[in-house]
Design an enzyme around this catalytic site. Structure first.
Site, PDB file in Angstrom:
ATOM      1  N   SER A  58       0.815  -1.209   0.000  1.00 20.02           N
ATOM      2  CA  SER A  58       0.000   0.000   0.000  1.00 20.02           C
ATOM      3  C   SER A  58       0.848   1.259   0.000  1.00 20.02           C
ATOM      4  O   SER A  58       1.984   1.275   0.483  1.00 20.02           O
ATOM      5  CB  SER A  58      -0.901  -0.002   1.240  1.00 20.02           C
ATOM      6  OG  SER A  58      -1.535   1.240   1.431  1.00 20.02           O
ATOM      7  N   TYR A  83      -0.959  -0.089   9.999  1.00 18.53           N
ATOM      8  CA  TYR A  83      -1.180  -0.816   8.749  1.00 18.53           C
ATOM      9  C   TYR A  83       0.012  -0.641   7.807  1.00 18.53           C
ATOM     10  O   TYR A  83       0.559  -1.615   7.278  1.00 18.53           O
ATOM     11  CB  TYR A  83      -2.459  -0.308   8.090  1.00 18.53           C
ATOM     12  CG  TYR A  83      -2.735  -0.855   6.715  1.00 18.53           C
ATOM     13  CD1 TYR A  83      -3.129  -2.177   6.529  1.00 18.53           C
ATOM     14  CD2 TYR A  83      -2.631  -0.030   5.581  1.00 18.53           C
ATOM     15  CE1 TYR A  83      -3.398  -2.670   5.258  1.00 18.53           C
ATOM     16  CE2 TYR A  83      -2.909  -0.516   4.316  1.00 18.53           C
ATOM     17  CZ  TYR A  83      -3.289  -1.828   4.163  1.00 18.53           C
ATOM     18  OH  TYR A  83      -3.559  -2.320   2.900  1.00 18.53           O
ATOM     19  N   LYS A  97       2.742  -3.533   6.540  1.00 20.29           N
ATOM     20  CA  LYS A  97       3.008  -3.780   5.125  1.00 20.29           C
ATOM     21  C   LYS A  97       4.493  -3.589   4.812  1.00 20.29           C
ATOM     22  O   LYS A  97       5.090  -4.366   4.057  1.00 20.29           O
ATOM     23  CB  LYS A  97       2.153  -2.856   4.260  1.00 20.29           C
ATOM     24  CG  LYS A  97       0.685  -3.225   4.204  1.00 20.29           C
ATOM     25  CD  LYS A  97       0.486  -4.568   3.532  1.00 20.29           C
ATOM     26  CE  LYS A  97      -0.981  -4.882   3.309  1.00 20.29           C
ATOM     27  NZ  LYS A  97      -1.196  -6.194   2.642  1.00 20.29           N
TER      28      LYS A  97
END
Length: 321
Positions: free
Chosen positions: A124, A148, A152
């Site tokens: 992302s 998040y 990642k």
């Protein structure tokens, strides 16, 4: 050709499944088996000559990937994830799904000698953050500003290292914000980017939680799926030693998105948007960069959208057909 998809019940997974079955081949070989993994059993469309197996799995459980990896898939699409707001709200859940499960998948490949298996992971734009140059590239240092993005980024480094060691043939695609997602708003911080277009186009009200001057780096679902397909086929030597890069997207402000909605659907659609600031959403999305040099992805043949209006019009046509 045996292809596995984690997160197969999600909207990207479902679109990828249908595109694969429509193509019938990958890497020049006919697709003989699709293994679909998600926390609930994914829909299993029928296709002549293709065995489609759906497995409901908690990917954080010990041995969750054993049956899949014992079958030695040729390509694994790792799409399963806890999305941004949910990962920020529950650190343990985000770590378990986004990081620990990815490590378990890599270790499973290592234990079985799946060095030739192409593992394509969806990362992302949230992996970036902090003090950044005006325009980024793939080698800009990662300094995510939320859990998040951190999870990642950790997975990216692992996949890079396992690929360097010849334990798996990994590839990480950093996805722009996907617009317009179908369905309803979810726990992703960027969910509003689809809802402020999707709901008004469907005659419903929507909430915009961010300032209209905020910019996003976006890509359509159709182009993301095309990029995933290409990711399985691009030559490993051409990728080089660094296995992660940003896909080509379009930089657009929320104000420009709303203006495009007005052009496509008229002022009544725009009037269905209510502006209600949410500092939590603003903090997460506002930390994401929006301008990139994507020369590596473009040189490798990854697709891009040409115009934001085309994205909106394509959704409108699809939703009314």
């Amino acid at each position: 050709m045996h292809i596995a998809i984690t997160g197969a019940a999600g909207f990207l997974g479902q679109r990828l499944i249908h595109r694969l079955l429509k193509r019938g081949e990958l890497r020049g070989e006919p697709i003989r088996r699709l293994t679909l993994i998600d926390q609930s059993e994914a829909a299993t469309p029928e296709a002549a000559g293709v065995e489609v197996v759906a497995q409901a799995r908690d990917i954080t459980a010990p041995g969750a990937f054993d049956a899949l990896l014992d079958a030695r898939p040729d390509v694994i699409y790792h799409l399963a994830a806890v999305v941004s707001s949910a990962a920020e709200a529950d650190l343990d859940l985000g770590l378990a799904v986004n990081f620990d499960a990815t490590r378990a998948l890599l270790e499973g490949c290592r234990a079985r000698g799946l060095a030739a298996t192409r593992l394509v992971m969806a990362s992302s734009v949230a992996a970036y953050g902090g003090e950044l140059p005006e325009i980024l590239d793939d080698m800009t240092a990662l300094q995510p500003q939320n859990s998040y993005g951190t999870q990642k980024a950790m997975c990216e480094l692992l996949i890079n290292d396992y690929s360097r060691r010849g334990l798996v043939d990994g590839l990480v695609l950093r996805l722009p914000t996907i617009v317009i997602r179908p369905g309803r708003p979810n726990a992703a911080a960027s969910s509003f980017a689809s809802s402020i277009l999707r709901e008004p186009l469907n005659g419903e009200e929507a909430v915009c939680p961010v300032p209209t001057e905020l910019e996003l780096f976006v890509m359509s679902p159709e182009t993301v799926v095309a990029a995933l397909l290409h990711g399985a086929e691009v030559d490993g030597e051409a990728i080089g030693a660094f296995r992660a890069f940003m896909l080509p997207g379009i930089t657009v402000s929320v104000a420009e998105m709303i203006a495009t909605l007005r052009e496509v659907a008229g002022p009544t659609a725009v009037e269905r948007i209510r502006h209600d600031p949410d500092p939590r959403i603003q903090a997460i999305v506002g930390s994401w960069p929006t301008r990139f040099h994507t020369r590596r992805a473009e040189a490798l043949g990854f697709p891009r959208d040409t115009d934001f209006r085309e994205i909106v019009e394509a959704f409108r046509v699809a939703s009314t057909s």
